[in-house]
Design an enzyme around this catalytic site. Structure first.
Site, short mmCIF file in Angstrom:
data_model
loop_
_atom_site.label_atom_id
_atom_site.label_comp_id
_atom_site.label_asym_id
_atom_site.label_seq_id
_atom_site.Cartn_x
_atom_site.Cartn_y
_atom_site.Cartn_z
N ASP A 78 -3.66 9.03 3.72
CA ASP A 78 -3.99 7.62 3.30
C ASP A 78 -5.27 7.60 2.61
O ASP A 78 -6.24 7.90 3.03
CB ASP A 78 -3.85 6.75 4.49
CG ASP A 78 -4.09 5.30 4.12
OD1 ASP A 78 -4.58 4.86 3.09
OD2 ASP A 78 -3.30 4.37 5.11
N HIS B 116 0.76 -1.26 0.22
CA HIS B 116 0.02 0.06 0.09
C HIS B 116 0.77 1.21 -0.05
O HIS B 116 1.87 1.15 0.77
CB HIS B 116 -0.99 -0.18 1.33
CG HIS B 116 -1.83 1.06 1.36
ND1 HIS B 116 -2.75 1.45 0.30
CD2 HIS B 116 -2.18 1.94 2.13
CE1 HIS B 116 -3.33 2.58 0.59
NE2 HIS B 116 -3.26 2.96 1.89
N CYS C 83 -3.99 2.76 -5.08
CA CYS C 83 -3.30 3.67 -3.97
C CYS C 83 -2.16 4.37 -4.42
O CYS C 83 -2.10 5.55 -4.00
CB CYS C 83 -2.86 2.84 -3.02
SG CYS C 83 -1.89 1.27 -3.22
#
Length: 222
Positions: free
Chosen positions: A126, A109, A181
């Site tokens: 995030d 990630h 991501c």
């Protein structure tokens, strides 16, 4: 349409190791570029080249000055401490920059940390809303800044003047799959380094993937 044809051609058949773009002492191959296709995970080469383009753009007077760390910086800092990365800023005084961009790779990630020197603030972004790691990242970076300041300027930071913040999911665009991501991280960095509000969504990701590919091929940001 011409731009789209150029990107589609670069995504097409050819030797995987063919160099498609070379600048900033970095190279992007056809195989690297293919990570921008469909729902693939972005690799380090794509992220590092894109962040180098952000740094290049920041040299224009209308933008905040930016320094971007390599994707391996944070991992190295965590595993080896300050001494393992102290040479990474040779020739660069990060304390004279407005913004420091730190790509953070958490195994599978991508997230982003941003150090704002003007506001004495470290923020964590995030796209999956997993803010639990955020404060750890911010604290690690503040410790790094303290060491860097002592080593390079012989000057301690006044830690009480610094703010650390893990940005809440509702404040920033969030991904709705587990594949985008890296693109979200790149666009967070893009918008923040222009001081623009983040008004994009998951629906923009296919377009952003092609746009980033074109920007890397042409070594310029649109």
């Amino acid at each position: 349409q011409a731009m789209e044809r150029e990107v589609d051609s670069a995504f097409g058949r050819g030797r995987p190791d063919e160099v498609m773009s070379s600048a900033f002492k970095l190279k992007v191959t056809r195989e690297d570029l293919s990570t921008l296709q469909d729902l693939k995970w972005l690799n380090d080469e794509i992220v590092n080249f894109y962040f180098a383009l952000l740094m290049e753009r920041s040299k224009k007077s209308s933008y905040p000055t930016v320094h971007a760390f390599n994707t391996f910086f944070y991992t190295k800092l965590v595993s080896g401490g300050y001494t393992s990365v102290k040479r990474w800023t040779r020739g660069v005084d990060i304390f004279k920059k407005d913004l420091i961009l730190v790509p953070v790779h958490l195994k599978v990630h991508w997230t982003l940390a941003v150090i704002d020197m003007r506001k004495k603030k470290i923020s964590y972004y995030d796209s999956m809303g997993r803010s639990g790691k955020g404060m750890d990242v911010c604290e690690t970076l503040l410790e790094y800044l303290q060491e860097e300041s002592l080593q390079k300027r012989n000057l301690p930071l006044t830690l009480s003047k610094w703010t650390l913040r893990s940005v809440e999911p509702y404040e920033i665009p969030q991904q709705s799959n587990d594949r985008d991501c890296g693109v979200f991280m790149c666009k967070y960095a893009d918008y923040i380094s222009q001081e623009k509000p983040m008004n994009f969504t998951q629906t923009h990701m296919p377009y952003f993937r092609k746009r980033i590919a074109w920007e890397i091929l042409n070594q310029q940001l649109l």
